[in-house]
Every structure is written in structure tokens, then in C-alpha cells.
Design an enzyme around this catalytic site. Structure first.
Site, PDB file in Angstrom:
ATOM      1  N   HIS A 177       0.857  -1.187   0.000  1.00  0.00           N
ATOM      2  CA  HIS A 177       0.000   0.000   0.000  1.00  0.00           C
ATOM      3  C   HIS A 177       0.892   1.235   0.000  1.00  0.00           C
ATOM      4  CE1 HIS A 177      -3.854  -1.989   1.824  1.00  0.00           C
ATOM      5  NE2 HIS A 177      -3.283  -2.748   0.885  1.00  0.00           N
ATOM      6  N   GLU A 222       0.903   3.882   1.771  1.00  0.00           N
ATOM      7  CA  GLU A 222       1.347   4.302   3.098  1.00  0.00           C
ATOM      8  C   GLU A 222       2.545   3.489   3.571  1.00  0.00           C
ATOM      9  OE1 GLU A 222      -1.784   3.519   2.080  1.00  0.00           O
ATOM     10  OE2 GLU A 222      -3.234   4.090   3.616  1.00  0.00           O
ATOM     11  N   CYS A 249      -6.400   1.824   5.879  1.00  0.00           N
ATOM     12  CA  CYS A 249      -6.988   0.565   6.329  1.00  0.00           C
ATOM     13  C   CYS A 249      -6.366   0.179   7.675  1.00  0.00           C
ATOM     14  CB  CYS A 249      -6.723  -0.536   5.292  1.00  0.00           C
ATOM     15  SG  CYS A 249      -4.980  -1.026   5.165  1.00  0.00           S
ATOM     16  N   CYS A 267      -2.489  -0.370   7.519  1.00  0.00           N
ATOM     17  CA  CYS A 267      -1.731   0.874   7.408  1.00  0.00           C
ATOM     18  C   CYS A 267      -1.848   1.718   8.679  1.00  0.00           C
ATOM     19  CB  CYS A 267      -2.185   1.653   6.182  1.00  0.00           C
ATOM     20  SG  CYS A 267      -1.775   0.807   4.632  1.00  0.00           S
TER      21      CYS A 267
END
Length: 160
Positions: free
Chosen positions: A64, A66, A94, A97
Site C-alpha cells: 500500500h 502508506e 486501512c 496501514c
């Protein structure tokens, strides 16, 4: 390598951290990834890392935006902590993260679009409000929300 946020190059757009994150989201979209971008800025405002989603490219469900940006910023600082640093991301993080944000000790989290289905900051488990959360950053949602939400909406509409 760190870069100052004031450097030109975003096609006439203001060069704020969220603008850089949105440009990363657009680049992710252009690669066929879900259009999410992230930027880590140091305490002095210097850009430490920027990333877009790369889950498909890297065949890695943890890639992801992040997490990639957090990893790069930690490497840049030679530290496992991002104390005093701010994270800008185009979508509410999410649970995975959000946990990484907490473990990295990010000072402030700025996000664009809310994510009622998969978000874990203001939706779902609200991770930073849990008693097991050791560090909760200051959270500011809605920054660049219209543009971030449009990127996601257009991306998923094109796939249907």
C-alpha cells in the site's frame, strides 16, 4: 533522498504534500493500481518519501502507498520511528496501514477521502481509539477529498 516540497514539477499545481500524494495516486492509476498516494514529510517540511500503491506490480498485498512511504522515510532517516513526521494519504488508511502509522509514531495523519467500507481511522475499528493502540497521531480528514474521491470513483467506474 529527501526533496523540498517547494520544488516545481506538478504541472502548475500547488506543490503541497497532498498535491504530491495526489500525483502519486494518479501515477498508480496509470499503472493499473488502485489510485492511492502517500507522502511523508519530516519535521522541517522536507519530503522524505512519496509512493503510490504497488500491490499488483510487486505482487504484494502489503504494498500500500502508506507502507511503502513509511518504509522509505524510515530508511531515509535510518530509524524505525517517524517521530515529528507527518503522513499525507489520499484515502483513509486501512487497519494494516493504521497500525503501521501507530508503530512508526507518525505525528500527524492527513487523509483525503473517507473510506466507510475499509477505513480504520474514522470508520471500522477506529484503531487509534483502541486501548491497545500505543500511539495515536493527530488526525485530519478531508484534505483534498474531492479530488481523491473522484480519482477512486472514476477508476472503479472504468473497471465495471
Amino acid at each position: 533522498m529527501a526533496a523540498k516540497l517547494a520544488e516545481p514539477g506538478l504541472k502548475g499545481k500547488a506543490n503541497t504534500p497532498m498535491d504530491v500524494a495526489l500525483a502519486e495516486a494518479e501515477a498508480a492509476r496509470d499503472r493499473g493500481e488502485v489510485p492511492i498516494g502517500a507522502v511523508v514529510a519530516g519535521p522541517d517540511g522536507v519530503l522524505l518519501a512519496k509512493a503510490g500503491n504497488r500491490t499488483i506490480e510487486l505482487r504484494d498485498p502489503t504494498a500500500h502507498a502508506e507502507l511503502i512511504a513509511i518504509r522509505e522515510a524510515c530508511a531515509s532517516l535510518a530509524s524505525e520511528r517517524l517521530t515529528g513526521c507527518d503522513l499525507y494519504v489520499t484515502l483513509e488508511p486501512c487497519a494494516m496501514c493504521a497500525a503501521a502509522i501507530s508503530f512508526a509514531r507518525v505525528r500527524r495523519l492527513y487523509f483525503g477521502a473517507a473510506d466507510p467500507k475499509g477505513g480504520a481511522v474514522e470508520h471500522g475499528p477506529r484503531l487509534f481509539g483502541q486501548p491497545t493502540c500505543h500511539h495515536a497521531p493527530e488526525v485530519y480528514g478531508g484534505l483534498g477529498e474531492t479530488r481523491a474521491a473522484a480519482l477512486l470513483k472514476d477508476f472503479f467506474a472504468a473497471r465495471r
